[in-house]
Design a protein around this motif. Structure first.
Motif, PDB file in Angstrom:
ATOM      1  N   VAL A  96       0.869  -1.179   0.000  1.00  0.00           N
ATOM      2  CA  VAL A  96       0.000   0.000   0.000  1.00  0.00           C
ATOM      3  C   VAL A  96       0.902   1.223   0.000  1.00  0.00           C
ATOM      4  O   VAL A  96       1.696   1.411   0.921  1.00  0.00           O
ATOM      5  CB  VAL A  96      -0.930   0.015   1.228  1.00  0.00           C
ATOM      6  N   LEU A 166      -6.296  -0.496  -0.329  1.00  0.00           N
ATOM      7  CA  LEU A 166      -6.098  -1.583   0.628  1.00  0.00           C
ATOM      8  C   LEU A 166      -6.868  -2.825   0.188  1.00  0.00           C
ATOM      9  O   LEU A 166      -6.364  -3.954   0.280  1.00  0.00           O
ATOM     10  CB  LEU A 166      -6.537  -1.133   2.018  1.00  0.00           C
ATOM     11  N   ALA A 179       3.112  -1.509   4.118  1.00  0.00           N
ATOM     12  CA  ALA A 179       2.294  -0.287   4.134  1.00  0.00           C
ATOM     13  C   ALA A 179       3.227   0.904   4.319  1.00  0.00           C
ATOM     14  O   ALA A 179       3.764   1.112   5.413  1.00  0.00           O
ATOM     15  CB  ALA A 179       1.261  -0.354   5.251  1.00  0.00           C
ATOM     16  N   PRO A 182       0.777   4.843   5.025  1.00  0.00           N
ATOM     17  CA  PRO A 182      -0.534   4.701   4.389  1.00  0.00           C
ATOM     18  C   PRO A 182      -1.560   5.745   4.796  1.00  0.00           C
ATOM     19  O   PRO A 182      -2.611   5.838   4.179  1.00  0.00           O
ATOM     20  CB  PRO A 182      -0.981   3.302   4.838  1.00  0.00           C
ATOM     21  N   MET A 198      -6.997  -2.251   8.231  1.00  0.00           N
ATOM     22  CA  MET A 198      -5.815  -2.977   7.803  1.00  0.00           C
ATOM     23  C   MET A 198      -5.451  -4.067   8.814  1.00  0.00           C
ATOM     24  O   MET A 198      -5.150  -5.207   8.441  1.00  0.00           O
ATOM     25  CB  MET A 198      -4.643  -2.011   7.633  1.00  0.00           C
TER      26      MET A 198
END
Length: 542
Positions: A96, A166, A179, A182, A198
């Motif tokens: 991400v 996501l 990530a 993010p 997440m």
């Protein structure tokens, strides 16, 4: 689950990344267990993003892996073929990125982008892929999933785009999720929603997470373990909570100390007359134009009453889309209000033009959120700061030059007037933007999200700079932010906006200690904090 009890999912050993004499990542080693969240922490330029990208083989041009091994599930990613690495990307390893509008293709529908990973990494039929995409969109609480599949990225807010990003990454059920910052540009409520989602998806699927961030509050709330990086090296590692409560390395202690916190503010005597005041202020945006008709208008600011006294810092807070930036710009007449009064020093300036409007605008300045976009890349920063003095009739050329030098000294950039914006760091560019705003010694400065994209130590420097300049020069400040930590450090009074309306206002301590409106309480609850911050704040108050 403690490190070392089972075979690690990801094992990085002696990783070095760089080019020629420059080394961005220097001999970094760590493991991640299945289902574990490991945070890579550090300032901009510490090498944390390069570490995450090296795992996927997605280093930017000019950087390459110089040494080390990267193993996932026993497979060394540094020796596999490019075809095998493409199979692992998006399948076993997902990522991400920080800015979803850049990483989502604006020319493809959401459905096409969600289905791409499934088509490449799963044996599902098109019908099964469609059903899986709908199920995931429902899971991440996207309204009208069928409509979402047909829509395009620009039709969604930043928070919704990050949810969709996501979803796209998690659909193939990767073993490892990387990530990279993010939630940097998101408000606290959306940030909490994205991180909670997440973590929930990762736990359901047993996915390990490598969280790359400079936000220590997020590390404290979500991470199991943390690695602190400085100049490409790991300087400290351990359980996240313990590391942040009792940092051992001086750099880690500096990062923890840079967390925004409330300190006692001197009690200010309110001016007899407000400097700037709005009454019944309304701003409408026209609806989008169709082939035969225009859509319904949107009311961004709805009947707001607000006053700012000379020398006072008023923080305007709220989630993305609440109308706070629109209100700030309308108060400077950078956009046109639809109704209400705008009073400056008791005079209605809602409709003035010509010399009167020029005088008002010269007395009120603005610091924009992104200094790189608001500074002309073709001009030296000395010319940028000097530009507002073109309208200063009482100064000759020598006096203007002396004022510029004085202003650069005041913002902590002596001798840098001959540089171009691209030659400065993000924090230095923001200092130039502040210098441009104060060089004419205005009565009011509107600071629109001035620290949202900066790491903690630079953010602390900018907040201290704003506070010091205000105390020295006595200007009023409208501080627009979704970061309640930053607000706590600089504000005298806090005004909370939701859906274009003011739902609560009062002194900083009243709003933070005794919030009355549910929305204010939700904003405060969503603000990530660490126990060390609370303890240090209590010591500072004593």
């Amino acid at each position: 689950m403690t490190a070392g009890t089972v075979k690690p999912l990801l094992s990085v050993r002696g990783l070095s990344v760089g080019t020629g004499p420059f080394v961005a990542v220097n001999d970094v080693s760590f493991d991640i267990q299945p289902g574990e969240m490991l945070a890579l922490v550090g300032e901009s330029g510490s090498g944390k993003t390069a570490t995450g990208r090296a795992i996927l083989g997605l280093l930017p041009p000019g950087l390459k892996r110089l040494a080390g091994s990267i193993t996932i599930d026993g497979e060394d990613l540094t020796t596999v073929t490019p075809a095998r690495l493409r199979e692992l990307r998006g399948g076993s390893i997902g990522m991400v990125f920080q800015e979803p509008m850049v990483s989502l293709n604006p020319a493809l529908s959401i459905g096409a982008q969600l289905g791409e990973a499934l088509a490449l990494h799963s044996p599902m039929s098109p019908e099964e892929q469609h059903a899986a995409c709908l199920a995931m969109l429902r899971r991440i609480q996207i309204p009208d999933p069928e409509g979402c599949l047909r829509a395009y990225p620009h039709e969604f807010s930043g928070g919704m785009r990050q949810r969709i990003m996501l979803a796209a990454v998690m659909l193939p059920a990767p073993k490892l999720l990387i990530a990279d910052e993010p939630t940097t540009a998101l408000d606290n409520l959306v940030q909490a929603e994205i991180l909670n989602l997440m973590v929930e998806l990762a736990k359901d699927r047993g996915t390990a997470v490598l969280l790359v961030t400079h936000n220590l509050g997020l590390v404290s709330r979500y991470a199991d373990r943390a690695l602190v990086m400085q100049r490409g090296k790991v300087v400290e590692e351990g359980r996240a909570g313990e590391l942040l409560r009792n940092p051992r390395h001086p750099y880690t202690r500096d990062l923890v100390a840079a967390m925004p916190r409330r300190t006692p503010r001197p009690r200010r005597v309110a001016a007899a007359e407000p400097l700037l005041e709005v009454r019944g202020f309304t701003v409408d945006y026209p609806g989008s134009r169709g082939l035969f008709r225009r859509g319904a208008a949107k009311r961004a600011v709805d009947g707001v009453d607000l006053t700012i006294a000379l020398g006072e810092t008023v923080a305007l807070v709220g989630g993305s889309g609440c109308g706070k930036t629109t209100l700030g710009r309308a108060m400077l007449r950078l956009i046109t209000a639809s109704g209400g009064q705008l009073l400056f020093r008791g005079r209605d300036v809602s409709t003035v033009r010509g010399a009167a409007l020029k005088d008002f605008r010269l007395a009120c300045q603005i610091v924009f959120q992104d200094p790189y976009s608001s500074l002309d890349p073709r001009m030296r920063v000395g010319e940028i700061v000097a530009e507002p003095l073109r309208h200063e009739t009482g100064l000759d050329a020598a006096a203007k030059a002396a004022r510029v030098v004085e202003t650069f000294d005041a913002v902590g950039l002596p001798g840098m007037a001959d540089r171009f914006p691209h030659q400065l760091s993000g924090g230095q560019r923001q200092r130039v933007a502040i210098a441009r705003a104060i060089v004419r010694r205005p009565a009011l400065v509107v600071a629109d999200e001035p620290v949202s994209a900066l790491d903690m130590t630079v953010q602390k420097q900018i907040l201290e700079l704003i506070r010091r300049l205000q105390e020295e020069r006595g200007f009023a400040c409208l501080f627009i932010s979704h970061d309640l930590g930053a607000v706590a450090e600089v504000a005298d009074r806090v005004v909370v906006m939701q859906a274009g309306r003011i739902v609560e206002q009062g002194s900083r301590d009243e709003v933070f200690d005794h919030p009355r409106h549910p929305y204010t309480r939700a904003l405060l609850d969503a603000t990530p904090r660490i126990e060390a911050e609370v303890a240090m704040a209590e010591v500072a108050v004593v």
